[in-house]
Design an enzyme around this catalytic site. Structure first.
Site, PDB file in Angstrom:
ATOM      1  N   ARG A   6      -0.017   7.691  -2.608  1.00 51.92           N
ATOM      2  CA  ARG A   6       0.330   8.781  -1.683  1.00 51.92           C
ATOM      3  C   ARG A   6       1.813   9.137  -1.788  1.00 51.92           C
ATOM      4  O   ARG A   6       2.197  10.305  -1.735  1.00 51.92           O
ATOM      5  CB  ARG A   6      -0.011   8.371  -0.233  1.00 51.92           C
ATOM      6  CG  ARG A   6      -1.462   8.616   0.126  1.00 51.92           C
ATOM      7  CD  ARG A   6      -1.821   7.945   1.415  1.00 51.92           C
ATOM      8  NE  ARG A   6      -1.902   6.497   1.247  1.00 51.92           N
ATOM      9  CZ  ARG A   6      -1.893   5.630   2.249  1.00 51.92           C
ATOM     10  NH1 ARG A   6      -1.802   6.061   3.487  1.00 51.92           N
ATOM     11  NH2 ARG A   6      -1.989   4.340   2.006  1.00 51.92           N
ATOM     12  N   GLU A  20       0.540 -13.774  12.014  1.00 52.68           N
ATOM     13  CA  GLU A  20       0.964 -12.571  12.739  1.00 52.68           C
ATOM     14  C   GLU A  20       0.854 -11.377  11.799  1.00 52.68           C
ATOM     15  O   GLU A  20       1.229 -11.470  10.629  1.00 52.68           O
ATOM     16  CB  GLU A  20       2.416 -12.720  13.206  1.00 52.68           C
ATOM     17  CG  GLU A  20       2.623 -13.806  14.236  1.00 52.68           C
ATOM     18  CD  GLU A  20       1.901 -13.526  15.551  1.00 52.68           C
ATOM     19  OE1 GLU A  20       1.740 -12.345  15.900  1.00 52.68           O
ATOM     20  OE2 GLU A  20       1.497 -14.502  16.211  1.00 52.68           O
ATOM     21  N   SER A  75      -8.551  -5.314   4.362  1.00 51.55           N
ATOM     22  CA  SER A  75      -9.008  -5.019   2.998  1.00 51.55           C
ATOM     23  C   SER A  75      -9.286  -6.257   2.141  1.00 51.55           C
ATOM     24  O   SER A  75      -8.818  -6.339   1.004  1.00 51.55           O
ATOM     25  CB  SER A  75      -7.994  -4.117   2.293  1.00 51.55           C
ATOM     26  OG  SER A  75      -7.872  -2.905   2.974  1.00 51.55           O
ATOM     27  N   HIS A 133       3.115   3.447  -8.747  1.00 49.20           N
ATOM     28  CA  HIS A 133       2.933   2.036  -9.109  1.00 49.20           C
ATOM     29  C   HIS A 133       4.156   1.513  -9.866  1.00 49.20           C
ATOM     30  O   HIS A 133       4.565   0.378  -9.689  1.00 49.20           O
ATOM     31  CB  HIS A 133       1.676   1.855  -9.963  1.00 49.20           C
ATOM     32  CG  HIS A 133       0.412   2.229  -9.245  1.00 49.20           C
ATOM     33  ND1 HIS A 133       0.155   1.831  -7.946  1.00 49.20           N
ATOM     34  CD2 HIS A 133      -0.674   2.958  -9.627  1.00 49.20           C
ATOM     35  CE1 HIS A 133      -1.034   2.310  -7.577  1.00 49.20           C
ATOM     36  NE2 HIS A 133      -1.545   2.996  -8.567  1.00 49.20           N
ATOM     37  N   ARG A 154      -5.782  -2.129   8.192  1.00 47.06           N
ATOM     38  CA  ARG A 154      -6.947  -2.857   7.666  1.00 47.06           C
ATOM     39  C   ARG A 154      -6.471  -4.105   6.955  1.00 47.06           C
ATOM     40  O   ARG A 154      -5.338  -4.158   6.476  1.00 47.06           O
ATOM     41  CB  ARG A 154      -7.662  -1.994   6.607  1.00 47.06           C
ATOM     42  CG  ARG A 154      -8.514  -0.888   7.116  1.00 47.06           C
ATOM     43  CD  ARG A 154      -9.363  -0.329   5.972  1.00 47.06           C
ATOM     44  NE  ARG A 154      -8.555   0.355   4.969  1.00 47.06           N
ATOM     45  CZ  ARG A 154      -8.199   1.625   5.034  1.00 47.06           C
ATOM     46  NH1 ARG A 154      -8.584   2.367   6.051  1.00 47.06           N
ATOM     47  NH2 ARG A 154      -7.471   2.178   4.082  1.00 47.06           N
ATOM     48  N   ARG A 170     -11.434   2.206  -9.255  1.00 45.43           N
ATOM     49  CA  ARG A 170     -10.528   3.344  -9.507  1.00 45.43           C
ATOM     50  C   ARG A 170     -10.763   3.908 -10.908  1.00 45.43           C
ATOM     51  O   ARG A 170     -11.341   3.234 -11.756  1.00 45.43           O
ATOM     52  CB  ARG A 170      -9.080   2.872  -9.361  1.00 45.43           C
ATOM     53  CG  ARG A 170      -8.791   2.482  -7.939  1.00 45.43           C
ATOM     54  CD  ARG A 170      -7.338   2.186  -7.708  1.00 45.43           C
ATOM     55  NE  ARG A 170      -7.155   1.889  -6.298  1.00 45.43           N
ATOM     56  CZ  ARG A 170      -6.024   2.034  -5.627  1.00 45.43           C
ATOM     57  NH1 ARG A 170      -4.952   2.456  -6.244  1.00 45.43           N
ATOM     58  NH2 ARG A 170      -5.963   1.751  -4.353  1.00 45.43           N
ATOM     59  N   ASP A 220       0.830  -1.211   0.000  1.00 43.24           N
ATOM     60  CA  ASP A 220       0.000   0.000   0.000  1.00 43.24           C
ATOM     61  C   ASP A 220       0.867   1.264   0.000  1.00 43.24           C
ATOM     62  O   ASP A 220       2.004   1.244   0.474  1.00 43.24           O
ATOM     63  CB  ASP A 220      -0.910  -0.033   1.246  1.00 43.24           C
ATOM     64  CG  ASP A 220      -2.075   0.930   1.125  1.00 43.24           C
ATOM     65  OD1 ASP A 220      -2.315   1.451   0.022  1.00 43.24           O
ATOM     66  OD2 ASP A 220      -2.750   1.168   2.149  1.00 43.24           O
ATOM     67  N   ASN A 270     -10.483  -2.827  -6.556  1.00 42.74           N
ATOM     68  CA  ASN A 270      -9.671  -1.833  -7.281  1.00 42.74           C
ATOM     69  C   ASN A 270     -10.274  -1.434  -8.637  1.00 42.74           C
ATOM     70  O   ASN A 270      -9.876  -0.424  -9.225  1.00 42.74           O
ATOM     71  CB  ASN A 270      -8.230  -2.334  -7.500  1.00 42.74           C
ATOM     72  CG  ASN A 270      -7.376  -2.302  -6.245  1.00 42.74           C
ATOM     73  OD1 ASN A 270      -6.463  -3.105  -6.072  1.00 42.74           O
ATOM     74  ND2 ASN A 270      -7.655  -1.360  -5.343  1.00 42.74           N
ATOM     75  N   TRP A 271     -11.278  -2.193  -9.126  1.00 38.93           N
ATOM     76  CA  TRP A 271     -11.950  -1.816 -10.380  1.00 38.93           C
ATOM     77  C   TRP A 271     -12.664  -0.475 -10.251  1.00 38.93           C
ATOM     78  O   TRP A 271     -13.002   0.149 -11.258  1.00 38.93           O
ATOM     79  CB  TRP A 271     -12.971  -2.891 -10.788  1.00 38.93           C
ATOM     80  CG  TRP A 271     -12.366  -4.222 -11.098  1.00 38.93           C
ATOM     81  CD1 TRP A 271     -12.461  -5.361 -10.348  1.00 38.93           C
ATOM     82  CD2 TRP A 271     -11.561  -4.576 -12.235  1.00 38.93           C
ATOM     83  NE1 TRP A 271     -11.767  -6.401 -10.930  1.00 38.93           N
ATOM     84  CE2 TRP A 271     -11.210  -5.933 -12.104  1.00 38.93           C
ATOM     85  CE3 TRP A 271     -11.100  -3.873 -13.351  1.00 38.93           C
ATOM     86  CZ2 TRP A 271     -10.422  -6.607 -13.033  1.00 38.93           C
ATOM     87  CZ3 TRP A 271     -10.309  -4.540 -14.282  1.00 38.93           C
ATOM     88  CH2 TRP A 271      -9.978  -5.887 -14.116  1.00 38.93           C
ATOM     89  N   ARG A 328       1.489  -5.058   6.120  1.00 37.42           N
ATOM     90  CA  ARG A 328       0.875  -4.024   5.284  1.00 37.42           C
ATOM     91  C   ARG A 328       1.700  -2.760   5.397  1.00 37.42           C
ATOM     92  O   ARG A 328       2.011  -2.311   6.507  1.00 37.42           O
ATOM     93  CB  ARG A 328      -0.575  -3.751   5.714  1.00 37.42           C
ATOM     94  CG  ARG A 328      -1.232  -2.682   4.839  1.00 37.42           C
ATOM     95  CD  ARG A 328      -2.701  -2.503   5.114  1.00 37.42           C
ATOM     96  NE  ARG A 328      -3.274  -1.591   4.125  1.00 37.42           N
ATOM     97  CZ  ARG A 328      -4.515  -1.659   3.668  1.00 37.42           C
ATOM     98  NH1 ARG A 328      -5.327  -2.595   4.117  1.00 37.42           N
ATOM     99  NH2 ARG A 328      -4.947  -0.804   2.770  1.00 37.42           N
TER     100      ARG A 328
END
Ligand code: FPP
Length: 235
Positions: free
Chosen positions: A18, A199, A188, A31, A186, A65, A14, A62-63, A180
């Protein structure tokens, strides 16, 4: 290099968007950098003796977007395999995919199938991409497959262990841990069934800055966890 104890590690990659924005670039720039990080982390994971590295590359959500970004994300496998398939072969890494292959554009599915087939002779780490993957859909798909087997008289029930044979991950070792990046806490819709005793670690570093050394430090931190699987210590 640390002494690794994990067989199956999953990562939600993730923070690409940002990170790119914070560097005054378009989200797609993040990306693209993210693909390079996939290569670096996969190589280190393989060197560490991890058997399966499952990466969340594209979720069923994600579709939603913008089309431009979806199209860009669907092009990433071309770029990745064109650039790195030879190296993955050299490193003995196998490519696999979980998720609904049918739902992704035909040409993207084709490059994946080619990479999966070409690397199927390898015996090293499985680099598994979760593409068009959603855990709730995976579970429902599993239930429907079990119903088909039940109707055919092959089974008369499932339990929590045998149900795993109906999940995409049936041939993989149990999931040990999930990391993550980028600070969100999250799950997700990622590997909901498999995460039962895994864990979890949430790191603030965005995926484009997640270096092999940060990865190792994360695994090191996770290795200190006391895993009891619902039992008690020395019980
Ligand atoms: C989440 O960041 C990341 C994604 C939706 C895509 C992740 C994919 C890769 C890193 C490359 C995959 C490579 C191959 C070969 C398939 P975000 O865009 O949600 O970031 P944000 O939370 O900052 O917006």
């Amino acid at each position: 290099m640390i002494k690794n104890q994990f067989k199956h590690v999953a990562i939600i990659m993730d923070g690409n968007g940002r990170w790119a924005k914070s560097h005054h670039h378009r989200r797609t720039f993040g990306h693209k950098r993210g693909v390079e990080v996939v290569r670096e982390i996969a190589i280190r994971a393989n060197d560490l003796g991890i058997q399966v590295l499952t990466l969340y590359a594209f979720s069923t959500e994600n579709w939603k977007r913008p089309l431009e970004e979806v199209n860009y994300l669907m092009k990433l496998p071309f770029y990745f395999f064109e650039k790195y398939l030879a190296e993955l072969m050299e490193k003995n890494i196998r490519i696999q995919m979980i998720g609904e292959m049918d739902g992704i554009p035909e040409d993207t599915a084709r490059v994946f199938k080619k990479a999966i087939e070409k690397t199927s002779v390898n015996t090293g780490m499985i680099l598994c991409f979760a593409m068009n993957y959603g855990a709730q859909a995976e579970i429902v798909r599993g239930v429907n497959r079990a119903i088909v087997d039940a109707k055919a008289g092959k089974i008369d029930h499932v339990d929590t262990t045998t149900f795993q044979n109906y999940l995409y991950t049936k041939d993989y070792p149990p999931l040990d841990c999930m990391i993550r990046t980028s600070g969100e806490m999250r799950i997700s819709n990622f590997l909901l069934y498999q995460l039962a005793y895994a864990e979890l670690l949430f790191v603030d570093v965005p995926w484009p800055e997640f270096t092999p050394d940060v990865f190792e430090a994360a695994l090191q931190q996770l290795s200190h966890r006391d895993r009891r699987f619902g039992g008690i210590k020395n019980g």
